[in-house]
Design an enzyme around this catalytic site. Structure first.
Site, PDB file in Angstrom:
ATOM      1  N   GLY A 200      -1.698   4.605   4.710  1.00 24.19           N
ATOM      2  CA  GLY A 200      -1.082   4.871   3.419  1.00 24.19           C
ATOM      3  C   GLY A 200      -0.867   3.589   2.649  1.00 24.19           C
ATOM      4  N   VAL A 202       1.462   0.578   1.070  1.00 24.83           N
ATOM      5  CA  VAL A 202       2.675  -0.155   1.437  1.00 24.83           C
ATOM      6  C   VAL A 202       3.304  -0.760   0.184  1.00 24.83           C
ATOM      7  CG1 VAL A 202       3.624  -1.995   2.871  1.00 24.83           C
ATOM      8  CG2 VAL A 202       1.653  -0.692   3.686  1.00 24.83           C
ATOM      9  N   LYS A 216       6.102   2.119   3.920  1.00 24.84           N
ATOM     10  CA  LYS A 216       4.751   2.648   4.129  1.00 24.84           C
ATOM     11  C   LYS A 216       4.780   4.112   3.756  1.00 24.84           C
ATOM     12  CE  LYS A 216       1.982   0.593   7.013  1.00 24.84           C
ATOM     13  NZ  LYS A 216       1.298   0.068   8.191  1.00 24.84           N
ATOM     14  N   ASP A 314      -5.001  -0.915  17.699  1.00 24.15           N
ATOM     15  CA  ASP A 314      -5.601  -1.465  16.487  1.00 24.15           C
ATOM     16  C   ASP A 314      -5.131  -2.901  16.254  1.00 24.15           C
ATOM     17  OD1 ASP A 314      -7.262  -1.472  14.334  1.00 24.15           O
ATOM     18  OD2 ASP A 314      -5.993  -0.244  13.037  1.00 24.15           O
TER      19      ASP A 314
HETATM   20  N1  LIG Z   1       6.570  -4.977   7.045  1.00 24.08           N
HETATM   21  C1  LIG Z   1       5.758  -5.543   6.152  1.00 24.08           C
HETATM   22  N2  LIG Z   1       6.172  -6.588   5.410  1.00 24.08           N
HETATM   23  C2  LIG Z   1       5.338  -7.171   4.506  1.00 24.08           C
HETATM   24  N3  LIG Z   1       4.079  -6.778   4.288  1.00 24.08           N
HETATM   25  C3  LIG Z   1       3.597  -5.746   4.996  1.00 24.08           C
HETATM   26  C4  LIG Z   1       4.408  -5.067   5.960  1.00 24.08           C
HETATM   27  N4  LIG Z   1       3.666  -4.087   6.518  1.00 24.08           N
HETATM   28  C5  LIG Z   1       2.460  -4.145   5.944  1.00 24.08           C
HETATM   29  N5  LIG Z   1       2.404  -5.136   5.031  1.00 24.08           N
HETATM   30  C6  LIG Z   1       1.246  -5.512   4.230  1.00 24.08           C
HETATM   31  O1  LIG Z   1       0.791  -4.362   3.556  1.00 24.08           O
HETATM   32  C7  LIG Z   1      -0.637  -4.372   3.490  1.00 24.08           C
HETATM   33  C8  LIG Z   1      -1.161  -3.050   4.012  1.00 24.08           C
HETATM   34  O2  LIG Z   1      -0.807  -2.969   5.385  1.00 24.08           O
HETATM   35  P1  LIG Z   1      -1.330  -1.831   6.333  1.00 24.08           P
HETATM   36  O3  LIG Z   1      -0.832  -2.138   7.696  1.00 24.08           O
HETATM   37  O4  LIG Z   1      -1.005  -0.510   5.753  1.00 24.08           O
HETATM   38  O5  LIG Z   1      -2.884  -1.955   6.229  1.00 24.08           O
HETATM   39  P2  LIG Z   1      -3.927  -2.871   6.965  1.00 24.08           P
HETATM   40  O6  LIG Z   1      -3.312  -3.573   8.122  1.00 24.08           O
HETATM   41  O7  LIG Z   1      -4.568  -3.730   5.925  1.00 24.08           O
HETATM   42  O8  LIG Z   1      -4.963  -1.798   7.441  1.00 24.08           O
HETATM   43  P3  LIG Z   1      -4.787  -0.701   8.555  1.00 24.08           P
HETATM   44  O9  LIG Z   1      -3.966   0.404   8.008  1.00 24.08           O
HETATM   45  O10 LIG Z   1      -6.174  -0.320   8.823  1.00 24.08           O
HETATM   46  O11 LIG Z   1      -4.079  -1.346   9.728  1.00 24.08           O
HETATM   47  C9  LIG Z   1      -1.109  -5.590   4.288  1.00 24.08           C
HETATM   48  O12 LIG Z   1      -1.379  -6.646   3.365  1.00 24.08           O
HETATM   49  C10 LIG Z   1       0.077  -5.961   5.114  1.00 24.08           C
HETATM   50  O13 LIG Z   1       0.123  -7.362   5.361  1.00 24.08           O
END
Ligand SMILES: Nc1ncnc2c1ncn2[C@@H]1O[C@H](COP(=O)(O)OP(=O)(O)OP(=O)(O)O)[C@@H](O)[C@H]1O
Length: 483
Positions: A200, A202, A216, A314
């Site tokens: 989703g 973020v 998220k 993952d």
């Molecule tokens: N707790 C958090 N604090 C700050 N940034 C975050 C946090 N969680 C996620 N992000 C940022 O949000 C973005 C999207 O993260 P997300 O984990 O949804 O996707 P991803 O890691 O790019 O892909 P996937 O869903 O395939 O793991 C990324 O740039 C991540 O660094």
């Protein structure tokens, strides 16, 4: 009287205490026994199902993902001490799209710290960075983001843990209202989007008490039954470790499913190695080891420190968030289970990400903690080399980082694999140690890979070693002698 007549008389006779005829009592008893057995079976079935769903499971699983498996390739032969073997590798199709990822980043201020003191990045300055425009606060036309609101939140996030809401300890779990989260993100406005992943979008939210959070917002179509969702989220919330991104709570309203995490303000490892954060400086060797060692500890905790164990599935650099002190924090743990397998777009996620996934998972469908160990090995190599696990723009032999690395080490060219961006190179011994750990982790034979606990101990030895080396070289410097 014949036997049958006797039986008839018996059956028609009345029994105490209600004076019911015997055949009625027998009928009722038989029905009651049948109902009891059926009830017991139902209860056990429900109980087992719930237990099975409760966590990411430890036993090997066979997910229904074979249709999503594509590309295959034959790995090449190489060896380092006793850890090399020829092996075929097949990878799933989920590929990272760096361009798409960077486009998704939106207006977002990040205050970098002067961290030279800690030997963590090779150059740095104090500035504010607007990811959407690639601008710093000193640059013209900085950010469209509401700075007043952010700075209130930003200040809170800097204070060590001070801003985290007390009520967020899960166990009961904190249930945020949709209104509360809408308010914290200006109605989920695009300006508050940090990025988007497979689960989703973020958002960076700022709660009324000034706490920074990452929200998220899960894609609607993965919405689960409310109760089941709560149970799973609370299970994830119980898992706590310094190197795991902390889950503060959740929101379940209508079809909305949201997870609220502590906000980690210093980008992710993928951005530091290959993306936007590179503009802030190059991660030093020490920072890379600190980050990866932290992640190794988090994984050892998930695999060996809790029951039932949790398999991440993952591990990749974009799931490694980095805090102001350059601690690595693993995100997304427990989510693959929470969001369930077997839902079409989730199945790609279950498989992990292109380049990080263990060969046996693709070959046999079996998944256990050794698949995480493999992905961790890839991550460590990525940190050492600064290369993407798979990069088709490189010459054929270098496309797959792991295979290229084995070739390089096998032909005694290990020192050439270090990220060329890093000016201060690691010592030979430190490099050898990190490569050895990483290559053991990516051993094609799962059983030969170390556990994460063993990987931690090997890396910690490296840490102690390099501290000792630094100390010696300082002494040599001070004394002017060669210790
Ligand atoms: N707790 C958090 N604090 C700050 N940034 C975050 C946090 N969680 C996620 N992000 C940022 O949000 C973005 C999207 O993260 P997300 O984990 O949804 O996707 P991803 O890691 O790019 O892909 P996937 O869903 O395939 O793991 C990324 O740039 C991540 O660094």
């Amino acid at each position: 009287m014949s036997t049958s007549e006797n039986l008839r008389v018996e059956l028609l006779s009345r029994t105490p205490p209600f004076g019911l005829r015997l055949w009625v009592v027998l009928g009722i008893s038989i029905w009651a026994a049948i109902l009891f057995v059926l009830g017991l079976i139902c209860f056990l079935l429900i109980y087992w199902r719930r237990r099975g769903n409760h966590h990411d499971i430890a036993e090997p699983e066979i997910p229904d993902v074979t249709k999503e498996i594509a590309v295959d390739e034959v790995g090449s032969r190489a060896f380092v001490d006793n850890i090399c073997a020829p092996e075929s590798h097949i990878f799933p199709v989920k590929e990272r799209d760096p361009e798409k990822e960077s486009q998704r980043m939106s207006a977002h201020l990040i205050t970098s710290k002067s961290i030279d003191d800690h030997n963590l990045i090779e150059c740095s300055s104090v500035h504010q960075y607007d990811r959407s425009q690639g601008l710093y606060s000193g640059d013209e036309g900085s950010s469209a983001y509401d700075k007043r609101e952010y700075s209130q939140c930003g200040t809170m996030s800097m204070s060590p843990r001070g801003g985290l809401p007390e009520f967020s300890h899960l166990g009961l779990g904190h249930w945020y209202t949709l209104r509360e989260l809408e308010h914290s993100t200006n109605g989920f406005s695009n300006e508050y989007i940090i990025g988007e992943g497979g689960y989703g979008v973020v958002y960076h939210g700022c709660l009324v008490n000034g706490t920074d959070v990452a929200i998220k917002k899960l894609f609607n179509n993965v919405g689960q039954a409310e109760k089941e969702f709560r149970v799973e989220v609370e299970a994830i919330g119980h898992v706590r470790h310094k190197n795991l991104v902390r889950l503060l709570g959740y929101c379940v309203e209508g079809s909305h499913r949201m997870l609220v995490y502590e906000y980690i303000s210093n980008g992710n490892l993928e951005q530091w190695l290959h993306g936007a954060m590179r503009q802030q400086g190059v991660l030093t060797w020490e920072a890379r080891i600190k980050i990866t060692l932290g992640i190794a500890k988090a994984l050892a905790y998930l695999h060996e420190g809790i029951e039932p164990k949790v398999i991440h599935r993952d591990i990749k650099s974009s799931n490694i968030l980095i805090d102001e002190e350059f601690n690595g924090k693993l995100s997304d743990f427990g989510l693959s289970k929470l969001l369930g397998e077997g839902k079409s777009h989730i199945t790609t996620r279950v498989m992990g990400t292109f380049g990080y996934v263990a060969p046996e998972y693709v070959n046999t469908g079996l998944l256990n903690e050794k698949s995480d160990v493999y992905s961790f090995g890839v991550l460590l190599l990525e940190a050492v080399t600064g290369r993407d696990p798979v990069n088709y723009s490189r010459p054929a032999k270098e496309v797959h980082m792991v295979e290229w690395l084995k070739l390089m080490v096998g032909s005694r060219r290990a020192e050439e694999v270090v990220d060329p961006e890093m000016e201060a190179k690691p010592t030979k011994q430190a490099l050898k140690r990190a490569l050895l750990v990483a290559l053991k982790c990516v051993d094609p034979v799962a059983d030969r890979r170390p556990t994460m606990g063993q990987a931690v101990r090997m890396l910690e030895a490296e840490d102690v070693l390099s501290r000792e080396e630094r100390r010696k070289s300082r002494l040599a410097h001070v004394d002017g002698g060669d210790t």
